[in-house]
Design a protein around this motif. Structure first.
Motif, PDB file in Angstrom:
ATOM      1  N   THR A 116       0.942  -1.257   0.101  1.00 53.43           N
ATOM      2  CA  THR A 116      -0.159  -0.090   0.030  1.00 53.43           C
ATOM      3  C   THR A 116       0.997   1.048  -0.023  1.00 53.43           C
ATOM      4  OG1 THR A 116      -0.207   0.013   2.264  1.00 53.43           O
ATOM      5  CG2 THR A 116      -1.978  -1.109   1.060  1.00 53.43           C
ATOM      6  N   GLU A 117       0.423   2.244  -0.469  1.00 51.75           N
ATOM      7  CA  GLU A 117       1.184   3.723  -0.579  1.00 51.75           C
ATOM      8  C   GLU A 117       0.132   4.730   0.008  1.00 51.75           C
ATOM      9  OE1 GLU A 117       4.159   3.978  -1.671  1.00 51.75           O
ATOM     10  OE2 GLU A 117       4.241   6.292  -1.961  1.00 51.75           O
ATOM     11  N   THR A 118       0.729   5.354   0.897  1.00 50.48           N
ATOM     12  CA  THR A 118      -0.282   6.657   1.540  1.00 50.48           C
ATOM     13  C   THR A 118       0.067   7.992   0.846  1.00 50.48           C
ATOM     14  OG1 THR A 118       0.299   5.496   3.778  1.00 50.48           O
ATOM     15  CG2 THR A 118      -0.763   7.661   3.769  1.00 50.48           C
ATOM     16  N   VAL A 119      -0.988   8.636   0.738  1.00 51.30           N
ATOM     17  CA  VAL A 119      -0.860   9.763  -0.265  1.00 51.30           C
ATOM     18  C   VAL A 119      -1.465  11.017   0.598  1.00 51.30           C
ATOM     19  CG1 VAL A 119      -1.521  10.924  -2.390  1.00 51.30           C
ATOM     20  CG2 VAL A 119      -1.027   8.351  -2.158  1.00 51.30           C
ATOM     21  N   GLN A 120      -0.552  12.055   0.688  1.00 49.78           N
ATOM     22  CA  GLN A 120      -1.059  13.166   1.336  1.00 49.78           C
ATOM     23  C   GLN A 120      -1.045  14.242   0.330  1.00 49.78           C
ATOM     24  OE1 GLN A 120      -1.123  13.164   4.799  1.00 49.78           O
ATOM     25  NE2 GLN A 120       0.322  11.362   5.398  1.00 49.78           N
ATOM     26  N   LEU A 121      -1.790  15.517   0.707  1.00 51.22           N
ATOM     27  CA  LEU A 121      -1.850  16.719   0.167  1.00 51.22           C
ATOM     28  C   LEU A 121      -1.667  17.861   1.018  1.00 51.22           C
ATOM     29  CD1 LEU A 121      -2.624  17.774  -2.885  1.00 51.22           C
ATOM     30  CD2 LEU A 121      -4.769  18.410  -1.636  1.00 51.22           C
ATOM     31  N   THR A 122      -0.345  18.214   1.027  1.00 52.02           N
ATOM     32  CA  THR A 122      -0.077  19.327   1.852  1.00 52.02           C
ATOM     33  C   THR A 122      -0.474  20.771   1.175  1.00 52.02           C
ATOM     34  OG1 THR A 122       2.074  19.577   0.809  1.00 52.02           O
ATOM     35  CG2 THR A 122       1.828  18.041   2.489  1.00 52.02           C
ATOM     36  N   ASP A 123      -0.439  21.786   1.780  1.00 50.64           N
ATOM     37  CA  ASP A 123      -0.767  23.170   1.518  1.00 50.64           C
ATOM     38  C   ASP A 123       0.271  23.331   0.446  1.00 50.64           C
ATOM     39  OD1 ASP A 123      -2.538  23.517   3.263  1.00 50.64           O
ATOM     40  OD2 ASP A 123      -1.400  24.780   4.515  1.00 50.64           O
ATOM     41  N   GLU A 124       1.442  22.946   0.499  1.00 47.70           N
ATOM     42  CA  GLU A 124       2.774  23.216  -0.704  1.00 47.70           C
ATOM     43  C   GLU A 124       2.181  22.624  -1.770  1.00 47.70           C
ATOM     44  OE1 GLU A 124       3.489  22.344   2.664  1.00 47.70           O
ATOM     45  OE2 GLU A 124       3.652  24.491   2.979  1.00 47.70           O
ATOM     46  N   ASP A 125       1.493  21.344  -1.775  1.00 42.58           N
ATOM     47  CA  ASP A 125       1.095  20.656  -2.816  1.00 42.58           C
ATOM     48  C   ASP A 125       0.149  21.378  -3.816  1.00 42.58           C
ATOM     49  OD1 ASP A 125       2.863  18.627  -2.399  1.00 42.58           O
ATOM     50  OD2 ASP A 125       1.617  17.814  -1.071  1.00 42.58           O
ATOM     51  N   ILE A 126      -0.640  22.503  -3.071  1.00 43.00           N
ATOM     52  CA  ILE A 126      -1.828  22.726  -4.113  1.00 43.00           C
ATOM     53  C   ILE A 126      -1.580  23.441  -5.226  1.00 43.00           C
ATOM     54  CG2 ILE A 126      -3.783  24.577  -3.645  1.00 43.00           C
ATOM     55  CD1 ILE A 126      -4.289  22.242  -2.022  1.00 43.00           C
TER      56      ILE A 126
END
Ligand code: SF4
Length: 168
Positions: A116-126
């Motif tokens: 499995t691979e966990t995915v995040q979306l940070t403020d910097e990714d926007i």
């Protein structure tokens, strides 16, 4: 208008594939790989009705969303981790955020790899996601279909016959 998550995925694989799909030239119905992926989705989560919801946000469908833990589950039949999978799930997280759901995360499951691979979306990714959206709009509006990528990366693509018909 926002692109769909499928276009985000294709954007990271091949601009030609993305352009063809966006311009309604579809070959998925002829693809064994696509059929296999669909089957996997249908059988991977028999308990789905209890925990997961199918939701549609701005034209993109999230098949398995867990509203209790705010987790987007995505299943990939692929036998390797691809950047395009992560981008697709980051886009789902972006859509959730845009629609008022903060703090969601993603989990990509690879049954073939048992990984499995966990995915995040940070403020910097926007800004990064928004640059994909602008770039996709720009490419899709072109009259000319983008060129092919290296053939070695095309074997499992549903457009393979379309792209290489004169060579086969
Ligand atoms: S066959 Fe290759 S070049 Fe053609 S759309 Fe698919 S990935 Fe792109």
């Amino acid at each position: 208008m926002l692109p769909t998550a499928t276009l985000i995925n294709y954007y990271h694989l091949c601009h030609r594939k993305m352009w063809l799909h966006a311009n309604h030239i579809r070959m998925e119905h002829t693809s064994e790989a696509v059929a296999e992926g669909k089957q996997l989705h249908e059988h991977a989560y028999p308990q789905r009705a209890e925990r997961y919801r199918e939701i549609i946000l701005d034209g993109s469908k999230i098949d398995f969303y867990d509203p209790y833990d705010k987790v987007v589950h995505e299943i990939k039949k692929s036998d390797k981790l691809e950047h395009s999978h992560i981008a697709q799930v980051q886009f789902y997280l972006y859509l959730l955020r845009k629609n008022g759901v903060d703090g969601a995360t993603g989990l990509i499951e690879y049954p073939k790899l048992r990984q499995t691979e966990t995915v995040q979306l940070t403020d910097e990714d926007i800004p990064m996601v928004e640059s994909w959206i602008r770039d996709i709009e720009r490419i899709v509006e072109r009259e000319q279909c983008p060129g092919r990528i290296a053939k070695s990366k095309c074997r499992s693509c549903s457009y393979f016959d379309f792209c290489y018909v004169e060579e086969e």
